[in-house]
Design an enzyme around this catalytic site. Structure first.
Site, PDB file in Angstrom:
ATOM      1  N   LYS A  62     -35.984 -28.270 -22.926  1.00 29.82           N
ATOM      2  CA  LYS A  62     -36.346 -26.866 -23.138  1.00 29.82           C
ATOM      3  C   LYS A  62     -37.847 -26.598 -23.247  1.00 29.82           C
ATOM      4  CE  LYS A  62     -33.319 -24.980 -22.634  1.00 29.82           C
ATOM      5  NZ  LYS A  62     -32.675 -24.968 -21.279  1.00 29.82           N
ATOM      6  N   THR A 122     -36.844 -36.191 -15.987  1.00 32.47           N
ATOM      7  CA  THR A 122     -36.283 -36.938 -17.120  1.00 32.47           C
ATOM      8  C   THR A 122     -36.611 -36.230 -18.419  1.00 32.47           C
ATOM      9  OG1 THR A 122     -36.086 -39.095 -18.169  1.00 32.47           O
ATOM     10  CG2 THR A 122     -38.301 -38.448 -17.556  1.00 32.47           C
ATOM     11  N   HIS A 123     -35.746 -36.467 -19.417  1.00 33.34           N
ATOM     12  CA  HIS A 123     -36.078 -36.065 -20.794  1.00 33.34           C
ATOM     13  C   HIS A 123     -36.278 -37.311 -21.667  1.00 33.34           C
ATOM     14  CE1 HIS A 123     -35.377 -31.907 -20.009  1.00 33.34           C
ATOM     15  NE2 HIS A 123     -34.071 -31.936 -20.035  1.00 33.34           N
ATOM     16  N   SER A 153     -35.433 -22.402 -28.260  1.00 33.61           N
ATOM     17  CA  SER A 153     -34.860 -22.484 -26.925  1.00 33.61           C
ATOM     18  C   SER A 153     -33.713 -23.503 -26.901  1.00 33.61           C
ATOM     19  CB  SER A 153     -35.946 -22.870 -25.925  1.00 33.61           C
ATOM     20  OG  SER A 153     -35.445 -22.844 -24.618  1.00 33.61           O
ATOM     21  N   SER A 243     -42.604 -17.029 -11.260  1.00 30.04           N
ATOM     22  CA  SER A 243     -42.633 -16.173 -12.453  1.00 30.04           C
ATOM     23  C   SER A 243     -41.235 -16.193 -13.066  1.00 30.04           C
ATOM     24  CB  SER A 243     -43.009 -14.740 -12.064  1.00 30.04           C
ATOM     25  OG  SER A 243     -41.957 -14.161 -11.306  1.00 30.04           O
ATOM     26  N   MET A 247     -37.674 -16.357 -10.933  1.00 27.56           N
ATOM     27  CA  MET A 247     -36.799 -17.529 -11.104  1.00 27.56           C
ATOM     28  C   MET A 247     -35.460 -17.150 -11.738  1.00 27.56           C
ATOM     29  SD  MET A 247     -39.232 -20.796 -11.974  1.00 27.56           S
ATOM     30  CE  MET A 247     -37.819 -21.771 -12.464  1.00 27.56           C
ATOM     31  N   MET A 271     -32.129 -18.888 -18.153  1.00 23.58           N
ATOM     32  CA  MET A 271     -33.438 -18.227 -18.157  1.00 23.58           C
ATOM     33  C   MET A 271     -33.347 -17.156 -19.240  1.00 23.58           C
ATOM     34  SD  MET A 271     -35.320 -19.482 -15.682  1.00 23.58           S
ATOM     35  CE  MET A 271     -34.924 -20.753 -14.486  1.00 23.58           C
ATOM     36  N   LYS A 273     -35.601 -16.054 -22.252  1.00 21.08           N
ATOM     37  CA  LYS A 273     -36.700 -15.103 -22.494  1.00 21.08           C
ATOM     38  C   LYS A 273     -37.991 -15.543 -21.825  1.00 21.08           C
ATOM     39  CE  LYS A 273     -35.848 -12.622 -26.803  1.00 21.08           C
ATOM     40  NZ  LYS A 273     -36.351 -12.443 -28.175  1.00 21.08           N
TER      41      LYS A 273
HETATM   42  P1  A3P Z   1     -36.409 -19.827 -23.421  1.00 23.29           P
HETATM   43  O1  A3P Z   1     -35.082 -20.341 -23.904  1.00 23.29           O
HETATM   44  O2  A3P Z   1     -37.411 -19.735 -24.522  1.00 23.29           O
HETATM   45  O3  A3P Z   1     -36.300 -18.576 -22.639  1.00 23.29           O
HETATM   46  P2  A3P Z   1     -36.082 -26.257 -19.513  1.00 23.29           P
HETATM   47  O4  A3P Z   1     -36.220 -25.926 -18.078  1.00 23.29           O
HETATM   48  O5  A3P Z   1     -36.936 -27.380 -19.970  1.00 23.29           O
HETATM   49  O6  A3P Z   1     -34.653 -26.382 -19.896  1.00 23.29           O
HETATM   50  O7  A3P Z   1     -36.694 -25.039 -20.329  1.00 23.29           O
HETATM   51  C1  A3P Z   1     -36.046 -23.800 -20.358  1.00 23.29           C
HETATM   52  C2  A3P Z   1     -36.973 -22.805 -20.998  1.00 23.29           C
HETATM   53  O8  A3P Z   1     -38.024 -22.506 -20.066  1.00 23.29           O
HETATM   54  C3  A3P Z   1     -36.281 -21.495 -21.317  1.00 23.29           C
HETATM   55  O9  A3P Z   1     -37.000 -20.948 -22.424  1.00 23.29           O
HETATM   56  C4  A3P Z   1     -36.547 -20.738 -20.034  1.00 23.29           C
HETATM   57  O10 A3P Z   1     -36.393 -19.336 -20.141  1.00 23.29           O
HETATM   58  C5  A3P Z   1     -37.994 -21.108 -19.785  1.00 23.29           C
HETATM   59  N1  A3P Z   1     -38.411 -20.873 -18.405  1.00 23.29           N
HETATM   60  C6  A3P Z   1     -37.778 -21.207 -17.266  1.00 23.29           C
HETATM   61  N2  A3P Z   1     -38.448 -20.761 -16.199  1.00 23.29           N
HETATM   62  C7  A3P Z   1     -39.540 -20.121 -16.668  1.00 23.29           C
HETATM   63  C8  A3P Z   1     -40.621 -19.429 -16.047  1.00 23.29           C
HETATM   64  N3  A3P Z   1     -40.701 -19.301 -14.733  1.00 23.29           N
HETATM   65  N4  A3P Z   1     -41.562 -18.886 -16.855  1.00 23.29           N
HETATM   66  C9  A3P Z   1     -41.491 -19.000 -18.191  1.00 23.29           C
HETATM   67  N5  A3P Z   1     -40.489 -19.644 -18.839  1.00 23.29           N
HETATM   68  C10 A3P Z   1     -39.524 -20.197 -18.076  1.00 23.29           C
END
Ligand code: A3P
Length: 310
Positions: A62, A122-123, A153, A243, A247, A271, A273
């Site tokens: 996240k 990877t995480h 998140s 953006s 996305m 997606m 916030k």
């Molecule tokens: P939030 O839950 O705060 O909205 P991951 O891809 O590591 O799982 O992370 C997901 C987090 O990144 C989510 O955060 C998601 O909304 C945010 N995210 C994904 N695409 C994004 C983008 N283009 N700009 C900003 N945040 C983005």
């Protein structure tokens, strides 16, 4: 994706996995709690040998993984939106350690059918990354996000990802995060592990907050790290395509390709916030105080310039 000679979409594979999908417990691998299927297949994951041209994108869950994956895929394809829509992001950039009930393909299944140079997600914390990545001097992009927003998140993700342990109530979740009692373990150890190694291993260490503040600047940093030189117009196009809003509407990036019973986006969208500082809408002042005091203790041996607001 192919199983026994038959091509299945994620939705079909998930449908066939049927009752085998549920909230899996976490099982420790070298002290790090991982999803049960990952722990059960650990030897194969640890034995993975990348090619020197492979690129690794690593994050604590996240922290902005998908965003960075989409940026990298577009940079490598000269900003061509059609090419980046060739397949779901999870197929274009496989998740190294993921294992799920069959016939859902594992990360290793997807990788073995791809020719290097591959981009791999990877995480895994630094110490669990297969050693071949370091021996082969692979490029590695690490993205870190401030702890409180990362926690928020992850909390919403654990509500909607029906293969992760139940998050339980918010208050208790904060304590699980502080104790590292979540999938992929401690956020604190994760961000510190890569930070300590970043110079020695030539890791590009990025911050989610910097990407939000000035996506163009951070996209240029990634471009340079990858040894690419794209035109200003292409970079501007990539800024637009990656953006949050674009996305969120992109079915190849917004995880709508992973349907129920794995992701229930009616509980919380993938997606969600995409903001810096949403933690302030979740933490009470008392919870923030307890968290910050604990943070100071856990992070006292590292000086990583995190920002919880921009
Ligand atoms: P939030 O839950 O705060 O909205 P991951 O891809 O590591 O799982 O992370 C997901 C987090 O990144 C989510 O955060 C998601 O909304 C945010 N995210 C994904 N695409 C994004 C983008 N283009 N700009 C900003 N945040 C983005």
């Amino acid at each position: 994706m192919e199983q026994s000679g038959e091509k299945l979409t994620y939705a079909e594979a998930i449908d066939r996995a049927g009752d085998a999908i549920h909230r899996f417990p976490l099982v420790e691998v070298r002290g790090v709690p991982l999803m049960e299927h990952i722990a059960n297949n650990w030897d194969a994951i640890w034995a993975f040998r990348p090619h020197p041209s492979d690129l690794l994108i690593s994050t604590y869950p996240k922290a902005g993984t998908t965003w960075t994956q989409e940026i990298v895929d577009l940079l490598l394809n000269n900003g061509d939106a059609d090419v980046s829509k060739r397949a779901p992001i999870a197929v274009r950039i496989p998740f190294l350690e993921i294992f799920s009930p069959p016939p859902i393909p594992s990360g290793l299944d997807l990788l073995k059918d791809m020719e290097p140079p591959r981009v791999i997600k990877t995480h895994l914390p630094f110490q669990l990354v297969p050693e071949g990545f370091w021996e082969n001097k692979c490029k590695v992009i690490y993205v870190a996000r401030n702890a409180k927003d990362n926690l928020v998140s992850y909390y919403h993700f654990d509500r909607m990802n029906l293969t992760q342990p139940e998050p339980g109530p918010w208050e208790g979740y904060i304590h699980k995060f502080m104790k590292g009692d979540l999938g992929w373990g401690s956020w604190y150890e994760h961000v510190k592990g890569y930070w300590r190694e970043r110079e020695k291993r030539n890791i590009l260490y990025l911050f989610y907050e910097d990407m939000k503040e000035n996506p163009r600047r951070e996209i240029l940093r990634i471009m340079e790290y990858l040894g690419l030189a794209l035109s200003d117009d292409v970079i501007e196009h990539i800024v637009q395509l990656t953006s949050f809003k674009v996305m969120k509407d992109n079915p190849m990036a917004n995880y709508s390709f992973i349907p129920m019973p794995v992701f229930d986006q009616s509980i919380s969208p993938f997606m969600r916030k995409g903001e810096v500082g949403d933690w302030a809408n979740h933490f009470t002042p008392e919870q923030a105080k307890v968290f910050d005091e604990d943070y100071a203790r856990q992070m006292k041996d590292a000086d990583i310039p995190f920002r919880a607001s921009i």
